[in-house]
Design a protein around this motif. Structure first.
Motif, PDB file in Angstrom:
ATOM      1  N   UNK A  75       8.003  -8.728   8.187  1.00 51.76           N
ATOM      2  CA  UNK A  75       8.757  -9.907   7.752  1.00 51.76           C
ATOM      3  C   UNK A  75       7.909 -11.168   7.688  1.00 51.76           C
ATOM      4  N   UNK A  76       6.626 -11.025   7.398  1.00 54.10           N
ATOM      5  CA  UNK A  76       5.676 -12.133   7.395  1.00 54.10           C
ATOM      6  C   UNK A  76       5.270 -12.508   5.973  1.00 54.10           C
ATOM      7  N   UNK A  77       4.779 -13.747   5.802  1.00 57.50           N
ATOM      8  CA  UNK A  77       4.213 -14.128   4.515  1.00 57.50           C
ATOM      9  C   UNK A  77       2.784 -13.599   4.407  1.00 57.50           C
ATOM     10  N   UNK A  78       2.247 -13.514   3.197  1.00 61.82           N
ATOM     11  CA  UNK A  78       0.826 -13.170   3.069  1.00 61.82           C
ATOM     12  C   UNK A  78      -0.014 -14.277   3.710  1.00 61.82           C
ATOM     13  N   UNK A  79      -1.239 -13.957   4.051  1.00 62.53           N
ATOM     14  CA  UNK A  79      -2.113 -14.937   4.701  1.00 62.53           C
ATOM     15  C   UNK A  79      -2.204 -16.241   3.908  1.00 62.53           C
TER      16      UNK A  79
END
Length: 175
Positions: A75-79
């Protein structure tokens, strides 16, 4: 009546969202909007997106900021999008941070193939970054331009083109 638009900012983070930003930019080029008023900004460039959205000459109600928010594993954004997402998630921001600033729209790009622990998934299940940003912008006093779009790589991102067509038509009506 919607506010007359003068500028559009496309904020992206990651390869897929950059490709979608290019698609939107291409569609906007068919409208009677000066190409110098369409700005593409990477979410990784903190100073640029903060200046554009909060401080500089673009930080006004006649600017539309379109966030193309990709959700990857956990559930994270890309770097590349992390700086922007973390900035807006800060609890120290006043609830008026986005008052009288840019209007916003959010398009989520997710991949339910990454949700192996579930039997039935949809775009709603894999767009947590877009959902969180949309909710947070509202909490910070942002003016929503249109409903959030959510797409799923499992369906070939089939939801993206209709959302782009909808927002381009809405932008055209506000020029």
């Amino acid at each position: 009546m919607a506010t007359k638009l003068e500028d559009v900012i496309l904020l992206y983070g990651g390869d897929l969202s950059s490709d979608v930003a290019e698609q939107i930019s291409s569609k906007l080029s068919t409208l009677p909007i000066d190409p110098t008023h369409v700005h593409r900004i990477s979410m990784s460039k903190s100073k640029e997106f903060k200046a554009a959205l909060l401080e500089g000459p673009l930080a006004k109600p006649s600017t539309l900021a379109i966030f193309i928010a990709q959700t990857i594993e956990n559930e994270s954004p890309p770097e590349d999008a992390g700086a922007c997402v973390r900035f807006f998630k800060r609890k120290t921001h006043p609830e008026t941070l986005l008052n009288s600033k840019v209007q916003y729209a959010v398009l989520g790009l997710g991949d339910s193939n990454l949700l192996l622990d579930r039997q039935h998934t949809s775009a709603k299940d894999c767009n947590q970054v877009a959902q969180a940003l949309d909710t947070r912008f509202e909490t910070l006093g942002g003016q929503k331009f249109c409903e959030r779009g959510e797409s799923d790589e499992r369906t070939g991102l089939s939801e993206v083109d209709p959302w782009i067509e909808m927002i381009v038509a809405k932008i055209k009506d506000c020029l």
